[in-house]
Design an enzyme around this catalytic site. Structure first.
Site, PDB file in Angstrom:
ATOM      1  N   HIS A 505       0.474  -1.678   0.319  1.00 16.90           N
ATOM      2  CA  HIS A 505      -0.447  -0.121   0.522  1.00 16.90           C
ATOM      3  C   HIS A 505       0.854   1.272  -0.266  1.00 16.90           C
ATOM      4  O   HIS A 505       0.836   1.912   0.237  1.00 16.90           O
ATOM      5  CB  HIS A 505      -0.593  -0.340   0.971  1.00 16.90           C
ATOM      6  CG  HIS A 505      -1.736  -0.938   1.287  1.00 16.90           C
ATOM      7  ND1 HIS A 505      -2.906  -1.442   2.289  1.00 16.90           N
ATOM      8  CD2 HIS A 505      -2.228  -1.969   0.689  1.00 16.90           C
ATOM      9  CE1 HIS A 505      -3.632  -2.640   1.901  1.00 16.90           C
ATOM     10  NE2 HIS A 505      -2.954  -2.928   1.348  1.00 16.90           N
ATOM     11  N   TYR A 506       1.801   1.161  -1.011  1.00 17.91           N
ATOM     12  CA  TYR A 506       3.051   2.254  -0.964  1.00 17.91           C
ATOM     13  C   TYR A 506       2.171   3.786  -1.724  1.00 17.91           C
ATOM     14  O   TYR A 506       2.366   3.199  -3.500  1.00 17.91           O
ATOM     15  CB  TYR A 506       4.052   1.719  -1.485  1.00 17.91           C
ATOM     16  CG  TYR A 506       4.403   0.464  -1.027  1.00 17.91           C
ATOM     17  CD1 TYR A 506       4.236  -0.176   0.088  1.00 17.91           C
ATOM     18  CD2 TYR A 506       5.163  -0.121  -1.628  1.00 17.91           C
ATOM     19  CE1 TYR A 506       4.281  -1.299   0.823  1.00 17.91           C
ATOM     20  CE2 TYR A 506       5.320  -1.681  -1.404  1.00 17.91           C
ATOM     21  CZ  TYR A 506       4.509  -2.054  -0.275  1.00 17.91           C
ATOM     22  OH  TYR A 506       5.374  -3.057   0.401  1.00 17.91           O
TER      23      TYR A 506
END
Ligand SMILES: Cc1cc2nc3c(=O)[nH]c(=O)nc-3n(C[C@H](O)[C@H](O)[C@H](O)COP(=O)(O)OP(=O)(O)OC[C@H]3O[C@@H](n4cnc5c(N)ncnc54)[C@H](O)[C@@H]3O)c2cc1C
Ligand code: SF4
Lengths: 583, 269
Positions: A505-506
């Site tokens: 989740h970057y």
């Protein structure tokens, strides 16, 4: 010397959900498209009969090898960053399908509030509610504008869901009914109801039934086999690009896929302000190629999207010292500043926790977005509270011990064997925000195999980071108590970002918006500065929503595909820049 | 720097008796014979007559014990020094000891599992970013930062463990009391000043040892540990299957004998 190839309409870099969607849509529209993917040409066959915890969950076979390419990380802007050397701490998608193959499938839309979070926060709570260190920004489009793209992605992916009672009414129902309900989910839902919350079954990228998507791709019903997250699916039962958009694109002769094609530069003409193509290396031979194109689409995940712009000298690099520049600004994502919660140990109940599916779970959104009043709270936003039943294999289950228990020796053995199937976890998937001091740029020291600098992440917690987690942990505890756990342990709130990039989740760094002062791309993900360059994926998130990111990435990719098609017709910028109040 | 004085594994080799080994590693006590391990280590003492000296005291039998079947893959392919391997086996057994609940690390084949892991891309850090500069003190914060690879760390750490055993307890690690072995392990776990090494932190080595031992207990038997799926039996894990749609809604715990990856793949070429 690079060999120059024939010009095409669209070159797409990266073939996960984002690149797969744009490729399929452009192929369907009859455009000449080349898809370039750095990794191998993986097929479903690669995932048949390889259910193996050690190989995939502990040694991360499916993730990008870091030998020659990783990210460096630090907390402070004057600190020396160190490279993240092992996949235990750095999980990036690799190969055809990218991280979109090994994802779990938990599928949420973001909330109307989240797309207009700055305006709506000011409207309801006043400007002072926004902390000074936060670059809180609207996305440049509303939930209503996003709805049709969400729907399109959900139908392509065949998501199995049920209506979240808190969510806006859907235009069309979920394409598939929800997954089956296990005892642990029932227990969670019953407890939530008793507390007055509104639980529902998490929408899942795992097929509850056999399904044919609008492009004619067929998917099979999920087997609840549990080797799902960090694995590819044996059965074509997971919503992933290998089962959907990539075969759709490949059905068209005007689409060509080239794997082991590592893109190193966008070729940019400063005078005309156009991207004229990309430069890539064939990783089998080392030969360099130049692929000219009318439109260049970067869809190579947030890290590569940022890095390719920087290496190609496109756009102005953000500098936190002057707070000027745009590329790399508002880098965000969910790290150890999200997913805190509680673990409940049940002395008198055993669950079949070895069974499950990536996105099997139940959730509430009563504490998501602005679904609850923030007047007296010292943070913005929220998230879902989830209980997931991924299906846990033996190594993972052997970690179910209470915090006082030693983690080796006879006592460990006894306790871990006892609790292997008796521990349930719930967590809060809270929003994470962008702060002026968090950004990405090129590392001054560490290089990749071609001598190009690695991407450097500078990231630390900002205002509200810990408070939102503390709030979530407390809510999780109330639910776990109602669930009747005999022993409850709260996750401790971390002091600082721990340089762990393990959830995929970057996001951010090439963010979307209405104002070129605070955004790099418009709401079609077209670059403000370079009309024929589209930067697609989580890199466009101005801050991170209170849920898993992929449906929003999928929806934005459909939006971008529409933009590319429009651009090919009119050759014009697709949105007008507006001056907004400074974020 | 001459390290000659500090090579206890060489110094003590001659005094080493097989009986002590069996006694102190706990292999002899639980009745489950890790024939494979003994087969390997025993020859180290020039003793090949294993079968007529079953450590459970029951005397000879000509039948191959179940756990010895297929043990031709039980040979060291990574650790050159038997002393390192004996230290490894004894330490793994303390981390996951044999008891009433079931077998420990040695009978599960964990030492050979680790030996094979060290011999693989994983042991050589083949998929890690390995360019310098390196700062091994930063590992707890940033994850692996050593210049050494995992296999090298194992060797360094095991050698150090045995050195401490000799210095402080007057015997090789695998010979001393389990209580003393635990004391040494705890020193590593807490990164005690006594066990400082050049190139890797003691606590980092310890977690590598600890985690890899647990992998060996529970990873698919294809990797050489979890022998006869005994690890899975203990933890009631059924192994890889087509799916669980049939039981996913069931309220009761559903127990099934484990099946391995080999079975899942049909066991065919
Ligand atoms: C373990 C795990 C579980 C997850 N579970 C969920 C979940 O339940 N719900 C959810 O919403 N999200 C989840 N995610 C996140 C999800 O995987 C990502 O949001 C999604 O895959 C992003 O899609 P993408 O197309 O942008 O990137 P990717 O799928 O990563 O695709 C990018 C592609 O670009 C290629 N590429 C990179 N650089 C280059 C280059 N230089 N040249 C050519 N090609 C290049 C890569 O090889 C890759 O194939 C999870 C992630 C992980 C790691
Ligand atoms: S749990 Fe379902 S979707 Fe996931 S890998 Fe197994 S069959 Fe495929």
């Amino acid at each position: 010397m690079a060999k120059k190839l024939d010009k095409v309409d669209v070159v797409v870099v990266g073939m996960g959900w984002a690149g797969g969607i744009v490729s399929a849509e452009m192929a369907k529209a009859g455009k000449k498209v080349v898809g370039l993917e750095k990794g191998d040409h993986i097929k479903r066959e690669d995932y048949i009969g390889v259910k193996d915890e050690l190989r995939f969950d502990n040694q991360f076979q499916i993730m990008q090898e870091l030998k020659k390419d990783t990210v460096t990380s630090r907390n402070e802007i004057d600190e020396t960053a160190l490279p993240i050397r092992t996949r235990k701490k750095m999980q990036i998608g690799a190969n055809l399908g990218g991280a979109s193959v090994h994802w779990a499938g938990a599928s949420y839309r973001y909330w109307p509030y989240e797309f207009e979070i700055r305006s709506k926060t000011i409207e309801k709570y006043g400007k002072d509610k926004i902390p000074e260190d936060m670059n809180l920004q609207d996305w440049g489009l509303t939930y209503d504008e996003m709805e049709p793209y969400y729907e399109k992605w959900e139908y392509t992916a065949g998501i199995s869901g049920e209506q979240d009672p808190n969510a806006p009414k859907r235009n069309k129902p979920w394409p598939n009914p929800p997954l089956l309900e296990s005892p642990s989910l029932r227990l969670f839902k019953d407890a939530c109801k008793e507390l007055g919350h509104k639980p529902f079954q998490i929408a899942a990228g795992n097929m509850s039934e056999n399904y044919e998507n609008p492009d004619g791709e067929k998917l099979n019903a999920c087997m609840y086999c549990s080797y799902c997250t960090r694995h590819g699916c044996d059965f074509d039962a997971k919503s992933d690009p290998l089962a959907t958009v990539i075969p759709t694109a490949m059905r068209h002769d005007n689409f060509e896929l080239r794997t082991r094609a590592n893109v190193r530069r966008v070729i940019y003409d400063k005078d005309s302000k156009k991207a004229t193509g990309v430069l890539y290396v064939d990783e089998n031979t080392g030969q360099e190629y130049e692929q000219p194109a009318e439109v260049v689409v970067l869809a190579a995940f947030a890290f590569t999207n940022n890095r390719l712009l920087m290496l190609s000298d496109i756009g102005e690099q953000y500098d936190p010292k002057t707070r000027k520049g745009i590329i790399g600004r508002n880098f965000n994502g969910q790290y150890n500043n999200a997913f805190a919660g509680v673990r409940g140990f049940f002395d008198n109940k055993k669950f079949n926790l070895y069974a499950g599916a990536g996105a099997m779970g139940a959730a509430i959104t009563d504490f998501a977005a602005d679904n609850f009043d923030h007047t007296d709270l010292d943070f913005l936003g929220g998230g879902a509270i989830e209980l997931r039943q991924y299906g846990f294999a033996a190594i993972k289950s052997s970690g179910n011990i209470k915090s006082g228990t030693p983690n080796w020796g006879a006592e460990y053995k006894k306790e871990s064997l006892n609790y292997a199937h008796r521990m349930l976890q719930i967590w809060y998937t809270n929003n994470t925000f962008s702060y002026w001091h968090n950004y990405v740029d090129l590392d001054p020291t560490y290089k990749d195999e071609y001598g190009d600098p690695l991407l450097r992440v500078t990231y630390k917690f900002g205002s509200g980071s810990k408070e939102i987690m503390e709030f979530g942990v407390e809510k999780c505890r109330e639910i776990m108590e109602k669930m009747g756990a005999d022993h409850i342990e709260e996750d401790s709130i971390p002091e600082e970002f721990d340089h762990e990039f393990s959830g995929g989740h970057y996001t951010g760094g090439v963010v979307m918006g209405e104002d070129p002062e605070t955004s790099a791309v418009n709401n079609y993900l077209q670059m403000w500065d370079v009309d024929n360059l589209f930067v697609v994926g989580g890199s466009a998130f101005p801050q991170f929503g209170g849920h898993h990111p992929t449906p929003t990435i999928g929806a934005l990719s459909y939006r971008a595909a529409e933009g590319v098609e429009k651009y090919l017709k009119d050759k014009k910028p697709l949105a007008k820049a507006k001056k907004t109040t400074k974020a | 720097m001459s390290n000659d004085e500090k090579r206890p594994h060489e110094r003590n080799e001659k005094q080493f008796s097989r009986r002590d080994f069996l006694k102190t590693t706990g292999v002899a006590t639980g009745g489950i014979l890790a024939g494979s391990l003994l087969g390997g280590v025993v020859t180290h003492f020039g003793d090949s007559g294993l079968k007529d000296q079953e450590p459970n005291g029951e005397g000879g039998t000509n039948e191959t014990p179940e756990s010895q079947k297929g043990n031709l893959t039980d040979a060291r392919v990574f650790f050159n020094r038997k002393s390192d391997f004996s230290t490894l086996a004894a330490a793994a057994e303390r981390i996951f000891p044999e008891d009433d609940l079931g077998p420990g690390a040695i009978s599960l084949g964990v030492p050979y599992f680790i030996d094979k892991q060290c011999h693989s891309w994983w042991g050589f850090n083949g998929k890690n970013y390995t360019d310098g500069p390196h700062d091994f003190e930063k590992t707890p914060e940033f994850g692996i930062q050593e210049k050494l690879n995992r296999g090298q760390i194992f060797k360094l750490g095991l050698e150090k463990m045995n050195e401490i055993a000799n210095d402080e307890f007057d015997g090789n690690f695998w010979e001393i009391d389990s209580k003393d072995q635990d004391e040494i392990l705890k020193k590593f776990e807490s990164n005690d000043d006594d066990v400082k090494m050049n190139g890797v932190r003691a606590d980092v080595f310890f977690s590598l040892l600890r985690d890899t031992t647990i992998w060996g207990v529970y990873a698919d038997p294809a990797y050489g540990g979890n022998r006869d799926m005994e690890g899975w039996k203990m933890i009631e894990f059924p192994g890889p299957r087509m799916g669980w749609a049939n039981i996913i809604q069931e309220e009761e715990f559903h127990k099934e004998a484990p099946q391995s990856l080999r079975t899942y793949q049909g066991g065919k070429m």
